[in-house]
Structure formats: structure tokens, C-alpha cells
Design an enzyme around this catalytic site. Structure first.
Site, PDB file in Angstrom:
ATOM      1  N   VAL A  54      11.396 -32.440  -2.644  1.00  0.00           N
ATOM      2  CA  VAL A  54      10.367 -33.187  -2.367  1.00  0.00           C
ATOM      3  C   VAL A  54       9.168 -32.482  -1.842  1.00  0.00           C
ATOM      4  CG1 VAL A  54      10.837 -33.895   0.114  1.00  0.00           C
ATOM      5  CG2 VAL A  54       9.875 -35.653  -1.659  1.00  0.00           C
ATOM      6  N   TYR A  55       8.988 -31.378  -1.444  1.00  0.00           N
ATOM      7  CA  TYR A  55       7.736 -30.890  -0.737  1.00  0.00           C
ATOM      8  C   TYR A  55       7.114 -30.454  -1.919  1.00  0.00           C
ATOM      9  CZ  TYR A  55      10.560 -29.985   3.641  1.00  0.00           C
ATOM     10  OH  TYR A  55      11.510 -29.964   4.666  1.00  0.00           O
TER      11      TYR A  55
END
Length: 319
Positions: A54-55
Site C-alpha cells: 500500500v506504500y
């Protein structure tokens, strides 16, 4: 320089005393500087890097996967895969229904991460959040299959309550499934109570390696943020750091200042060194956006805190 490694739980992984937080790659640090930081991290004798699929989806114009993609490009260019213990995570919302720990989605997500990372295996694959809607035996069974297939070497968890983490360990034992060898909780000199009361005894009892996030409380423990006006300097935003601007938080900063001055160190180095004295901690996770910050982290791993320093810090941070 080299640092002695330590086992991560009961897994075969041997990790350096600090873990580099890859949330900055592709967010506050561009690709070229990310490459320099990764090279410098390994050159300094460290081997552990943590990221997540998700980064950095939260940044304007980002879709997630930016950090993994940069690490993958660096691995391709550097050829240093065998020097690295690489951790990533699954479960946070990636959009379009891509969220949680359903076995089908875990399989989809791991393949996507492997592609972005340009590697055949992930050393530590972690549940980024608990997913109470999926039976633990299904989650752990799927992770076990990935280990058998060689896509993953060990598994860990993040953001689990003590109750749910204990249940996960019990399910692993009862059903002879892969078990979480690491836990990634919030823990630092400011945020102590929950981990020390509930999670630390559990991890120590079951030989689980702790790789705590926000080791510097989103930068607060560096001492850069002492007034509301200072908070606007941070890309992390006031929401995170404002929570610490209270009498207890400022007392902690004063204690860090005093210890740092006496030992000839920086406040952030003292805060990291304190974590390295804590029971059950395998490798605190901390980020750096410059080579100077990275070098400070490396110095922190060698900093020895005496009894006076530990007492000063404990007195200021007691809850």
C-alpha cells in the site's frame, strides 16, 4: 562496519538490529535518493528493509506499490538481493476491492508484490491488518502454502491486538500451520503502555520477534517538533505529531535532550538506543530521507545507554 544479527522469532531469518522503513521510497524520497539510501544501509552493515504493497497510496496521484517498485528497480540494478532481508505486507485497502486477507486475495497480492519487487521470494510476508472476517486457519494455511511454494520464507503480523495475536498463535499450534514469527506494533518511548502491558509478555513467551513501527513517533522524538508551528514542517502532517505535544511529550523531549548532551549523541539516537534495550524487540523500524539521517540511525545502533540514562528516560516517559 557490521552488526551482529539476531534471529527473527523462530524463523530462519537473521536480521540486523535496525530495520529501514521503506514507506518513504517514492513518497518523500525520489528513486535516485532511494537507491543511495538502500546502498548506504547495506554498506553500513544493516540488512533489513520493511515495506508494504500500500506504500504510498495515501499520497496525491499515487495508487500504491510505489515503494515496492523502487525497491525492485534497485534490486535489479544493484544485484544485492542475497544481502537483503526483505519484508512487505498485505491487507490494507489498495482500491477496487483489493483489501483484507481472503486466501484468494493473498495469492493475488503476493504475486503483484513479487512482480513489483522483481524477486522470486519475500523473506517476511506480513498481515498488515487483522481481518476478523476470515478464519485464522484459512489465513495461516494460505501463508503456509506460500512458504511451501518458496514464494515466502516466514510470516508476520502487524496491528494485531494481544487477544487476536494469541488466538493466531494458538491456531498455528492446534492445526500445525505456519505461525507468525514477528509482530509489528506501535512502540516507542512515548507510546509504551499497550505494548508493554499486553503484547510484550505474549511475544516473549512465544519467541516472537518484535519489529515495532514509529520508533521515533513519526519524527516527534527527533526533537524537531516542539510547538504547533513546527508541525507544519512535516509531510506526515499535524494529525500524527500534534498528539504528542503535551506536558508528558515535552518532558520526554527534555529527558532525551539531557541524555543526548551527556553522551554526545542526538536525541533521535538516544530514542532508538532505548528501544534496543527493551525486552522482545528484534529490530525497531525507522525511516530516513537523507544520508545524514541514515548515518544517525547507524550510530544509534552502537550507542550504549547507561543506568542513569535509562532511569532518566523511564522517569519522563512513565504513564
Amino acid at each position: 562496519m557490521s552488526f551482529p544479527t539476531r534471529p527473527l522469532g523462530r524463523s530462519p531469518l537473521q536480521v540486523s538490529p535496525l530495520c529501514f522503513g521503506g514507506n518513504v521510497f517514492g513518497w518523500t524520497v525520489d528513486e535516485a535518493r532511494s537507491f543511495s539510501l538502500l546502498d548506504a544501509w547495506l554498506d553500513a552493515g544493516m540488512n533489513f528493509v520493511d515495506t508494504a504493497d500500500v506504500y504510498s497510496r495515501w499520497a496525491p496521484g499515487h495508487v500504491g506499490g510505489e515503494s515496492e517498485t523502487i525497491i525492485g528497480q534497485w534490486l535489479k540494478k544493484s544485484g544485492r538481493r542475497k544481502d537483503l532481508v526483505l519484508a512487505t505486507k498485505v491487507g490494507k485497502d489498495m482500491g477496487d476491492g483489493k483489501v483484507g486477507l481472503h486466501p484468494r486475495y493473498i495469492r493475488q497480492a503476493v504475486d503483484a508484490s513479487l512482480k513489483r519487487l522483481q524477486t522470486d521470494y519475500i523473506d517476511l510476508y506480513q498481515s498488515h491488518d487483522d481481518d476478523a472476517g476470515i478464519p485464522l486457519e484459512d489465513v495461516l494455511g494460505t501463508f503456509g502454502d506460500l512458504i511451501q511454494e518458496g514464494k515466502v520464507r516466514a510470516i508476520g503480523a502487524s496491528n494485531y491486538s494481544a487477544e487476536r495475536f494469541a488466538q493466531a498463535l494458538e491456531v498455528s499450534t492446534q492445526h500445525r500451520l505456519a505461525r507468525y514469527e514477528s509482530l509489528q506494533p506501535l512502540y516507542n518511548l512515548y507510546d509504551r503502555a499497550v505494548f508493554e502491558k499486553e503484547l510484550q509478555p505474549l511475544c516473549a513467551q512465544h519467541d516472537v520477534g518484535v519489529i515495532n513501527f514509529y520508533a521515533l513517533a513519526a519524527g516527534f522524538l527527533t526533537g524537531k517538533y516542539r510547538t504547533p508551528a513546527d508541525v507544519s514542517k512535516s509531510a506526515r502532517g499535524p494529525k500524527t505529531i500534534d498528539l504528542h505535544l503535551n506536558p508528558r511529550g515535552l518532558n520526554i523531549l527534555h529527558a532525551l535532550d539531557a541524555v543526548a548532551e551527556r553522551l554526545g549523541a542526538q536525541s533521535s539516537e538516544v530514542a532508538i538506543a532505548w528501544l534496543l534495550t527493551r525486552k522482545a524487540i528484534a529490530a525497531p523500524i525507522a525511516s530516513a530521507s537523507s544520508l545524514a539521517q541514515l548515518q544517525s540511525l547507524v550510530r544509534a545502533a552502537s550507542l550504549q545507554l547507561d543506568a542513569q540514562a535509562l532511569q532518566t528516560l523511564d522517569d519522563a516517559s512513565a504513564e
